[in-house]
Design a protein around this motif. Structure first.
Motif, PDB file in Angstrom:
ATOM      1  N   SER A 142      42.514  47.834  48.526  1.00  0.00           N
ATOM      2  CA  SER A 142      43.052  46.531  48.914  1.00  0.00           C
ATOM      3  C   SER A 142      43.486  45.776  47.663  1.00  0.00           C
ATOM      4  O   SER A 142      42.862  45.884  46.612  1.00  0.00           O
ATOM      5  N   VAL A 143      44.595  45.048  47.809  1.00  0.00           N
ATOM      6  CA  VAL A 143      45.203  44.360  46.678  1.00  0.00           C
ATOM      7  C   VAL A 143      45.473  42.913  47.078  1.00  0.00           C
ATOM      8  O   VAL A 143      46.003  42.645  48.159  1.00  0.00           O
ATOM      9  N   SER A 144      45.124  42.000  46.198  1.00  0.00           N
ATOM     10  CA  SER A 144      45.476  40.606  46.408  1.00  0.00           C
ATOM     11  C   SER A 144      46.782  40.367  45.637  1.00  0.00           C
ATOM     12  O   SER A 144      46.879  40.733  44.479  1.00  0.00           O
ATOM     13  N   ASN A 145      47.797  39.801  46.310  1.00  0.00           N
ATOM     14  CA  ASN A 145      49.123  39.684  45.697  1.00  0.00           C
ATOM     15  C   ASN A 145      49.226  38.416  44.849  1.00  0.00           C
ATOM     16  O   ASN A 145      49.291  37.303  45.370  1.00  0.00           O
ATOM     17  N   PHE A 146      49.293  38.621  43.521  1.00  0.00           N
ATOM     18  CA  PHE A 146      49.403  37.447  42.645  1.00  0.00           C
ATOM     19  C   PHE A 146      50.776  36.794  42.773  1.00  0.00           C
ATOM     20  O   PHE A 146      50.960  35.634  42.415  1.00  0.00           O
ATOM     21  N   GLY A 147      51.741  37.563  43.286  1.00  0.00           N
ATOM     22  CA  GLY A 147      53.090  37.021  43.473  1.00  0.00           C
ATOM     23  C   GLY A 147      53.239  36.142  44.706  1.00  0.00           C
ATOM     24  O   GLY A 147      54.303  35.558  44.948  1.00  0.00           O
ATOM     25  N   PHE A 148      52.192  36.040  45.494  1.00  0.00           N
ATOM     26  CA  PHE A 148      52.208  35.216  46.715  1.00  0.00           C
ATOM     27  C   PHE A 148      52.590  33.779  46.364  1.00  0.00           C
ATOM     28  O   PHE A 148      52.138  33.223  45.359  1.00  0.00           O
ATOM     29  N   VAL A 149      53.400  33.209  47.227  1.00  0.00           N
ATOM     30  CA  VAL A 149      54.024  31.914  46.917  1.00  0.00           C
ATOM     31  C   VAL A 149      53.019  30.837  46.498  1.00  0.00           C
ATOM     32  O   VAL A 149      53.253  30.073  45.567  1.00  0.00           O
ATOM     33  N   ARG A 150      51.882  30.808  47.167  1.00  0.00           N
ATOM     34  CA  ARG A 150      50.909  29.748  46.851  1.00  0.00           C
ATOM     35  C   ARG A 150      50.388  29.888  45.409  1.00  0.00           C
ATOM     36  O   ARG A 150      50.181  28.901  44.708  1.00  0.00           O
ATOM     37  N   ASN A 151      50.181  31.151  44.965  1.00  0.00           N
ATOM     38  CA  ASN A 151      49.718  31.365  43.593  1.00  0.00           C
ATOM     39  C   ASN A 151      50.786  30.919  42.589  1.00  0.00           C
ATOM     40  O   ASN A 151      50.475  30.377  41.534  1.00  0.00           O
ATOM     41  N   ARG A 152      52.047  31.190  42.955  1.00  0.00           N
ATOM     42  CA  ARG A 152      53.138  30.806  42.050  1.00  0.00           C
ATOM     43  C   ARG A 152      53.222  29.285  41.943  1.00  0.00           C
ATOM     44  O   ARG A 152      53.409  28.748  40.856  1.00  0.00           O
ATOM     45  N   ILE A 153      53.099  28.622  43.090  1.00  0.00           N
ATOM     46  CA  ILE A 153      53.188  27.154  43.090  1.00  0.00           C
ATOM     47  C   ILE A 153      52.083  26.564  42.224  1.00  0.00           C
ATOM     48  O   ILE A 153      52.300  25.644  41.448  1.00  0.00           O
ATOM     49  N   ARG A 154      50.868  27.156  42.356  1.00  0.00           N
ATOM     50  CA  ARG A 154      49.744  26.642  41.594  1.00  0.00           C
ATOM     51  C   ARG A 154      50.004  26.775  40.097  1.00  0.00           C
ATOM     52  O   ARG A 154      49.753  25.849  39.320  1.00  0.00           O
ATOM     53  N   PHE A 210      52.938  27.005  38.729  1.00  0.00           N
ATOM     54  CA  PHE A 210      54.089  26.172  38.370  1.00  0.00           C
ATOM     55  C   PHE A 210      53.691  24.708  38.203  1.00  0.00           C
ATOM     56  O   PHE A 210      54.035  24.078  37.208  1.00  0.00           O
ATOM     57  N   PHE A 211      52.940  24.170  39.165  1.00  0.00           N
ATOM     58  CA  PHE A 211      52.626  22.748  39.103  1.00  0.00           C
ATOM     59  C   PHE A 211      51.412  22.422  38.238  1.00  0.00           C
ATOM     60  O   PHE A 211      51.396  21.437  37.522  1.00  0.00           O
ATOM     61  N   ASP A 212      50.351  23.292  38.349  1.00  0.00           N
ATOM     62  CA  ASP A 212      49.127  22.994  37.599  1.00  0.00           C
ATOM     63  C   ASP A 212      49.114  23.678  36.235  1.00  0.00           C
ATOM     64  O   ASP A 212      48.308  23.332  35.374  1.00  0.00           O
ATOM     65  N   GLY A 213      49.955  24.688  36.099  1.00  0.00           N
ATOM     66  CA  GLY A 213      49.943  25.440  34.847  1.00  0.00           C
ATOM     67  C   GLY A 213      48.693  26.280  34.687  1.00  0.00           C
ATOM     68  O   GLY A 213      48.261  26.564  33.582  1.00  0.00           O
ATOM     69  N   ARG A 214      48.065  26.640  35.801  1.00  0.00           N
ATOM     70  CA  ARG A 214      46.836  27.433  35.711  1.00  0.00           C
ATOM     71  C   ARG A 214      46.657  28.288  36.965  1.00  0.00           C
ATOM     72  O   ARG A 214      47.273  28.028  37.999  1.00  0.00           O
TER      73      ARG A 214
END
Lengths: 200, 378
Positions: A111-123, A125-129
């Motif tokens: 099983s793989v958790s997708n780091f490219g998932f939109v919510r991770n990207r938004i985090r 992008f906005f939080d820088g973390r």
């Protein structure tokens, strides 16, 4: 990815009475379920003594080891299925381990958790973390989570390693599940679980 | 159990035949039991002692302030919970604590056997225990457990009679000694035999070879603990500095070994030391259960025992700093029994205490063993 969702998909894939190795098995809950519902002969591998004690109390056979150091304890093809569920993100040498899984087992389930998932990207992008959800526990310097892999990158690795995807489930937010890839999946899929075989 | 326990003795009427074909007549077996058998008589656990142990595994003997050798592990609420299990421990064949050995009287001559006692094997030790179990009316055991040589007995007994046991627990042990392990034992034996008082094993009624045996024990104690523990405990500390005699022990570590050596000769027979360490060195589980001239056990040849091991559970425990019985040997045990289709778990306990950790590191072992035994309940 909710554990229950992944567990029930893995359960569907596991043939009754097969031999199963579960790497990073935690308290043995997935194996307990497979033993009960699929009558598998299962063994778990765990690094933590607390988890070893929990597995034993659940009647699960468990082997204390650091899976990053390989699976040399087991002979070629000693298992029908080797599972790596919710564990890939802590592995130091993922390619080495995946190769080992397909040496000791006929099939690997990862099983793989997708780091490219939109919510991770938004985090990012906005939080820088990186979000706490991705890191699971701790801070950047002490979290066991050291691998941030996107779906795209993981699939590329499988291709490079000549590994076939026998079956797959892609998890969407709000509970949706797809069996095949779709447009923009690297953005929209939260995580995935794969059944893999060595290319023949 | 507040009242003191005592050692019982079983006298075997019929001659006992060793694996070598030798016969021992008038065999005696010293044993203790704790707790009670349940109505199904399926809650027994057999405890196996190590090189210098005895049947006195737990609780107190009347007037003795020291409890049995594994008292921290056996008792109400402990790893081997005597409120739930019927725990049995006996002294090994060849020993000197109540079971027949070289210091026992040979009924044919009326004198101690000394070296006329036949050589014994780990398998002979467990065969004697099989007689004891029959005497106690125990036909099935929940588990068999032991550390070091006790682990060897557990493996041998389980491998010879898998249908007798639901499980085995093997701690800090091996399926066979390595060259290094044999070498340490041989130095110990040579120390005994080099002592003129040993006299070819014939010293009963005279002063025993205390010097040699204590040196053997000193070597043993170096191997039982880790370098780190020894350094932390003693370092270069000295004791009794104004002693003018040369070569008198002055370092703390020398006094410690001296004490261990002297304490040992008071309670152990030098010939038993030779017999038992030889049994340990000659132990080779794989060849013993697959050998052509095998005459004991349920299955005469390897392969036929596989079905009996199916669904049986095993627990193998090692200690990180045990350099006498390193973790790799425990891995080999798991691998071997898994290959015979037993379902074997493995735990490696983090400790600085070396091989002796099986006697001293109680907390980790207790958690692991209790969980393992709890889940065996049918």
């Amino acid at each position: 990815m909710i554990p229950e969702q992944t567990h029930s998909i893995i359960e569907q894939w596991i043939e009754p009475e097969s031999r199963v190795l579960d790497l990073g098995c935690g308290d043995g809950s997935l194996l307990s379920r497979l033993v009960r519902d699929r009558r598998v002969e299962g063994i778990g591998v765990e690094i933590s003594q607390d988890m070893i004690v929990k597995c034993l109390a659940n009647g699960i056979s468990v082997y204390q080891a650091d899976i990053d150091r390989g699976l040399s304890q087991w002979d070629d093809l000693s298992f029908d299925f080797v599972i790596l569920n919710a564990t890939l993100q802590v592995i130091h040498r993922p390619h080495g381990l995946i190769n080992e899984m397909l040496r000791v087992g006929r099939s690997a389930i990862i099983s793989v958790s997708n780091f490219g998932f939109v919510r991770n990207r938004i985090r990012v992008f906005f939080d820088g973390r990186i979000s706490r959800e991705v890191r699971i526990t701790g801070s950047w310097h002490n979290t066991p989570v050291i691998r941030f892999v996107s779906l795209e990158e993981f699939l590329h690795s499988l291709h490079e390693m000549d590994i076939d995807i026998v079956d797959a489930r892609y998890f969407l937010p709000w509970g949706g599940v797809m069996k095949t890839r779709a447009v923009l999946d690297n953005l929209l899929v939260k995580g995935a679980v794969f059944m893999l075989k060595r290319e023949t | 159990m507040d009242s003191p326990v005592q050692t019982s003795t079983l006298h075997l009427d019929r001659p006992f035949r060793l694996d070598s074909g030798d016969i021992i007549r008038g065999l005696t077996v010293a044993y203790e039991t704790y707790g009670e058998p349940n109505s199904a008589r399926d809650n027994a656990i057999l405890i196996e002692h190590a090189l210098s142990g005895s049947a006195h595994a737990a609780f107190f003997h009347r007037g003795d302030p020291k409890p049995g050798w594994w008292d921290a592990m056996i008792g109400p609420g402990k790893a081997f919970d005597t409120d739930r299990y019927f725990v049995i421990c006996s002294n090994v064949l060849g020993g000197c604590n109540g079971t027949s050995g070289p210091s026992s009287r040979n009924p044919a001559t009326g004198k101690p056997y000394a070296l006329s006692f036949p050589p014994v094997s780990i398998r002979d030790m467990v065969e004697v225990q099989r007689m004891l179990l029959a005497h106690l009316g125990i036909e099935r055991l929940r588990s068999i457990a032991g550390g070091s040589m006790g682990g060897m007995q557990a493996l041998q007994f389980f491998a010879d009679y898998p249908s007798l046991f639901d499980s085995f627990i093997c701690i800090a042990s091996t399926m066979r000694h390595s060259a290094q392990q044999i070498a340490f034992n041989e130095v110990g034996r040579r120390a005994v035999m080099a002592d003129p008082r040993w006299n070819g094993g014939d010293y009963y009624g005279d002063v025993p070879p205390e010097g040699g045996l204590s040196v053997a024990r000193m070597i043993g104690h170096i191997t039982y603990i880790s370098e780190k523990m020894m350094q932390e405990k003693f370092g270069r500390l000295r004791k009794g500095k104004d002693d003018r005699a040369v070569f008198r022990p002055s370092f703390e570590v020398e006094h410690y070994l001296d004490y261990q050596g002297i304490a040992f000769v008071r309670r152990f027979d030098a010939n038993s030391y030779l017999y038992i360490t030889s049994a340990i060195d000659n132990f080779d589980l794989v060849s013993s259960i697959s050998g052509a001239n095998r005459c004991r056990g349920e299955n005469r040849a390897r392969g036929t025992g596989i079905d009996a091991m199916r669904k049986k559970k095993g627990l193998v425990i090692s200690f990180t700093s045990d350099w006498l019985y390193p973790t790799q040997q425990s891995h080999d045990i798991v691998r071997f029994f898994s290959g015979l289709n037993a379902s074997v778990s493995f735990a490696e306990i983090e400790t600085d205490h070396g091989h002796d950790a099986f006697l001293t590191d109680i907390e980790g072992q207790t958690l692991i063993i209790r969980s393992f035994l709890d889940a065996l309940i049918p």
